[in-house]
Structures are given as C-alpha cells and as structure tokens.
Scaffold this motif. Sequence first.
Motif, PDB file in Angstrom:
ATOM      1  N   TYR A  36       5.791  -4.697   0.087  1.00 55.88           N
ATOM      2  CA  TYR A  36       6.989  -3.845   0.191  1.00 55.88           C
ATOM      3  C   TYR A  36       6.581  -2.396   0.421  1.00 55.88           C
ATOM      4  CZ  TYR A  36       9.432  -7.968  -1.306  1.00 55.88           C
ATOM      5  OH  TYR A  36       9.933  -9.239  -1.349  1.00 55.88           O
ATOM      6  N   ARG A  37       5.475  -1.993  -0.211  1.00 55.93           N
ATOM      7  CA  ARG A  37       4.962  -0.625  -0.010  1.00 55.93           C
ATOM      8  C   ARG A  37       4.558  -0.416   1.452  1.00 55.93           C
ATOM      9  NH1 ARG A  37       3.463   2.363  -4.514  1.00 55.93           N
ATOM     10  NH2 ARG A  37       4.172   1.334  -6.424  1.00 55.93           N
ATOM     11  N   THR A  38       3.992  -1.450   2.056  1.00 52.75           N
ATOM     12  CA  THR A  38       3.550  -1.336   3.449  1.00 52.75           C
ATOM     13  C   THR A  38       4.760  -1.148   4.371  1.00 52.75           C
ATOM     14  OG1 THR A  38       1.617  -2.658   2.956  1.00 52.75           O
ATOM     15  CG2 THR A  38       2.259  -2.546   5.273  1.00 52.75           C
ATOM     16  N   ILE A  39       5.823  -1.884   4.106  1.00 50.03           N
ATOM     17  CA  ILE A  39       7.044  -1.701   4.914  1.00 50.03           C
ATOM     18  C   ILE A  39       7.617  -0.304   4.656  1.00 50.03           C
ATOM     19  CG2 ILE A  39       9.409  -2.514   5.319  1.00 50.03           C
ATOM     20  CD1 ILE A  39       8.382  -5.312   5.082  1.00 50.03           C
ATOM     21  N   LEU A  78      -1.584  -3.049   8.191  1.00 52.69           N
ATOM     22  CA  LEU A  78      -0.335  -2.816   8.913  1.00 52.69           C
ATOM     23  C   LEU A  78      -0.694  -2.598  10.375  1.00 52.69           C
ATOM     24  CD1 LEU A  78       2.684  -2.026   9.286  1.00 52.69           C
ATOM     25  CD2 LEU A  78       2.046   0.280   8.582  1.00 52.69           C
ATOM     26  N   ASN A  79      -0.243  -3.496  11.234  1.00 52.26           N
ATOM     27  CA  ASN A  79      -0.562  -3.429  12.669  1.00 52.26           C
ATOM     28  C   ASN A  79      -2.044  -3.141  12.900  1.00 52.26           C
ATOM     29  OD1 ASN A  79       2.114  -3.991  13.164  1.00 52.26           O
ATOM     30  ND2 ASN A  79       2.702  -1.854  13.349  1.00 52.26           N
ATOM     31  N   GLY A  80      -2.882  -3.883  12.163  1.00 54.00           N
ATOM     32  CA  GLY A  80      -4.327  -3.793  12.378  1.00 54.00           C
ATOM     33  C   GLY A  80      -5.042  -2.718  11.573  1.00 54.00           C
ATOM     34  N   GLU A  81      -4.280  -1.898  10.824  1.00 55.73           N
ATOM     35  CA  GLU A  81      -4.918  -0.809  10.074  1.00 55.73           C
ATOM     36  C   GLU A  81      -4.807  -1.039   8.561  1.00 55.73           C
ATOM     37  OE1 GLU A  81      -4.628   4.067   9.597  1.00 55.73           O
ATOM     38  OE2 GLU A  81      -3.016   2.977  10.569  1.00 55.73           O
ATOM     39  N   ASN A  82      -5.961  -0.913   7.888  1.00 58.97           N
ATOM     40  CA  ASN A  82      -5.966  -1.050   6.430  1.00 58.97           C
ATOM     41  C   ASN A  82      -5.465   0.261   5.822  1.00 58.97           C
ATOM     42  OD1 ASN A  82      -6.493  -1.393   3.737  1.00 58.97           O
ATOM     43  ND2 ASN A  82      -8.681  -1.874   3.987  1.00 58.97           N
ATOM     44  N   LEU A  83      -4.319   0.189   5.111  1.00 56.00           N
ATOM     45  CA  LEU A  83      -3.716   1.433   4.612  1.00 56.00           C
ATOM     46  C   LEU A  83      -4.353   1.930   3.324  1.00 56.00           C
ATOM     47  CD1 LEU A  83       0.063   0.724   5.303  1.00 56.00           C
ATOM     48  CD2 LEU A  83      -1.521   2.089   6.669  1.00 56.00           C
ATOM     49  N   GLY A  84      -5.091   1.071   2.638  1.00 59.40           N
ATOM     50  CA  GLY A  84      -5.775   1.485   1.408  1.00 59.40           C
ATOM     51  C   GLY A  84      -4.809   2.085   0.397  1.00 59.40           C
ATOM     52  N   ASP A  85      -5.236   3.176  -0.237  1.00 55.17           N
ATOM     53  CA  ASP A  85      -4.430   3.785  -1.301  1.00 55.17           C
ATOM     54  C   ASP A  85      -3.269   4.633  -0.793  1.00 55.17           C
ATOM     55  OD1 ASP A  85      -5.640   2.613  -3.433  1.00 55.17           O
ATOM     56  OD2 ASP A  85      -7.026   4.270  -3.834  1.00 55.17           O
ATOM     57  N   ARG A  86      -3.126   4.728   0.551  1.00 53.06           N
ATOM     58  CA  ARG A  86      -2.006   5.530   1.061  1.00 53.06           C
ATOM     59  C   ARG A  86      -0.663   4.948   0.624  1.00 53.06           C
ATOM     60  NH1 ARG A  86      -3.316   5.915   7.239  1.00 53.06           N
ATOM     61  NH2 ARG A  86      -4.932   4.413   6.712  1.00 53.06           N
ATOM     62  N   ILE A  87      -0.632   3.636   0.347  1.00 54.25           N
ATOM     63  CA  ILE A  87       0.640   3.025  -0.082  1.00 54.25           C
ATOM     64  C   ILE A  87       0.925   3.275  -1.559  1.00 54.25           C
ATOM     65  CG2 ILE A  87       0.692   1.238   1.707  1.00 54.25           C
ATOM     66  CD1 ILE A  87      -0.388  -0.737  -0.442  1.00 54.25           C
ATOM     67  N   ARG A  88       0.010   3.940  -2.277  1.00 55.03           N
ATOM     68  CA  ARG A  88       0.213   4.181  -3.719  1.00 55.03           C
ATOM     69  C   ARG A  88       0.899   5.499  -4.011  1.00 55.03           C
ATOM     70  NH1 ARG A  88       0.027  -0.796  -5.371  1.00 55.03           N
ATOM     71  NH2 ARG A  88      -1.417  -1.816  -3.965  1.00 55.03           N
ATOM     72  N   GLU A  89       1.124   6.330  -2.994  1.00 53.72           N
ATOM     73  CA  GLU A  89       1.771   7.630  -3.204  1.00 53.72           C
ATOM     74  C   GLU A  89       3.163   7.418  -3.841  1.00 53.72           C
ATOM     75  OE1 GLU A  89       0.793  10.744  -2.414  1.00 53.72           O
ATOM     76  OE2 GLU A  89      -1.128  10.202  -1.495  1.00 53.72           O
ATOM     77  N   PRO A  90       3.545   8.328  -4.794  1.00 51.01           N
ATOM     78  CA  PRO A  90       4.860   8.171  -5.438  1.00 51.01           C
ATOM     79  C   PRO A  90       6.021   8.086  -4.443  1.00 51.01           C
ATOM     80  CG  PRO A  90       3.543   9.806  -6.599  1.00 51.01           C
ATOM     81  CD  PRO A  90       2.749   9.418  -5.385  1.00 51.01           C
ATOM     82  N   GLU A  91       5.939   8.837  -3.338  1.00 50.73           N
ATOM     83  CA  GLU A  91       7.040   8.785  -2.367  1.00 50.73           C
ATOM     84  C   GLU A  91       7.162   7.387  -1.757  1.00 50.73           C
ATOM     85  OE1 GLU A  91       6.722  11.460   0.940  1.00 50.73           O
ATOM     86  OE2 GLU A  91       8.820  11.115   1.485  1.00 50.73           O
ATOM     87  N   ILE A  92       6.021   6.744  -1.573  1.00 53.69           N
ATOM     88  CA  ILE A  92       6.038   5.392  -1.007  1.00 53.69           C
ATOM     89  C   ILE A  92       6.625   4.395  -2.018  1.00 53.69           C
ATOM     90  CG2 ILE A  92       4.590   3.510  -0.071  1.00 53.69           C
ATOM     91  CD1 ILE A  92       4.918   5.896   1.828  1.00 53.69           C
ATOM     92  N   SER A  93       6.427   4.659  -3.317  1.00 52.94           N
ATOM     93  CA  SER A  93       7.037   3.776  -4.331  1.00 52.94           C
ATOM     94  C   SER A  93       8.551   3.753  -4.147  1.00 52.94           C
ATOM     95  CB  SER A  93       6.731   4.277  -5.748  1.00 52.94           C
ATOM     96  OG  SER A  93       5.354   4.416  -5.948  1.00 52.94           O
TER      97      SER A  93
END
Length: 199
Positions: A36-39, A78-93
């Motif tokens: 869900y974070r990736t979306i 996501l579309n071939g790219e590993n997002l790593g910890d970028r999906i952990r940002e509070p805004e992404i939550s």
Amino acid sequence: MVKIAIDGPSGAGKSSIAKALAKEMGIVYVDTGALYRTIGYYVRSEGVDPKDGEAVKKCLPDIHIEVKYENGTQCVYLNGENLGDRIREPEISMYASAVSAIPAVRDFLLETQRSIARANSVVMDGRDIGTVILPDAEVKIFLTASNECRAERRCLELKQKGIEVSYEEVLADMIERDNNDKNRAVAPAVPAPDAVMLD
Ligand code: DC
C-alpha cells in the motif's frame, strides 16, 4: 504449508514479531503494508489526490509491483525500481492509508498477496490478513498496544532510519491513520472472529 496472519494497528509490534517468527520457523515474512505504501508513493509522485478514488484507479494500470527477497529481506519494486526506505516517510504513511480505503486498490493487491502465500509458508502482517487475504490461516493474531506505546516505538524506528519526527506529530498521525483504517467501508482493520487478541 502454513499461513500465519498478524493484524493490528501501526506500531503495535507486528513486523518485529512476524520477522522473528519467520526466522525461527524458516518461513517467509510478508509485510503487506509495504504494498500500500508503494501505491501511495506512486500516487504522490504523480501529484494525484490519494482520496480521489477515480484518479487513483486511473494510476493502477501504470503500476507494476514485484516482491522479491534479497538476503532474507523483503524488497518491493515499483516499475523495476527498489524503493527501499523511501516508502517509510511519514507522508507516505498517510498516502498509504488513504489509498488503502479504495476498493480498486485492495483488489489490485489481493492476488499479489495470495500468490506469495500459495507458493510459500508465510507469516503475513497487515490489517485484513485474517479477515480477507488469508481467511483460512492456521493462526490469526490481532496485536494491539496503547497509543502512547505505539507512537514511542514508531518514533524510535523512524529516528533509526534517519527520519526526524516529533513524538506529538507521530502520535497525532497514528491516531488519524488508525481511524481511517478501522472505519473504512472495505476490509476495515478489525480482528477476525477467530483471531487471538494480544495486547
Ligand atoms: O503496516 P503499515 O503501517 O506499513 O501500513 C500502511 C497503511 O497501509 C496502513 O495505514 C493501512 C494500509 N494497509 C492496509 O490497509 N492493509 C494491509 N494489509 C496493510 C496495510
């Protein structure tokens, strides 16, 4: 094959317990929140309002998500790219919580989650694993903790990842997100009738 479902609100310790259990049992740990974070991440990068169901739905055909395990760690591409910890940002939550209330998004991720559990023994953590994704899981746990305790844990976790946040901000965001997650119309974050409640 065994399926273990661990659901509950954020910061209760689901992923810590699930990871330890997966390691102990030699089975696969699946963090479904990362999907869900990736979306949420994609929707933000496109400048789309995460609460606009129609606009988010239009993004879905352009989203290709792959879950891979590298050195025992789950990586979401996501579309071939590993997002790593970028999906952990509070805004992404917040983005993740908003898009997760959209039925088309839940449908989109359903098969990804079930296919992992068909191919592997799993301990899967999320909000609707025991109720919707794996209703036939052998073990279902609904893990909770006080708001304050969860916010403290989340704060520490974010700081360890180098993300600076205040306790008050984390607590307020967490309460808002939990309310969204448990009051949504589709797959709300509630215990399955046969879940073991663990505080
Ligand atoms: O577990 P998490 O904090 O990484 O999850 C981020 C958001 O994704 C959460 O606010 C609600 C949503 N989510 C969901 O609706 N269903 C799941 N199985 C997992 C997460």
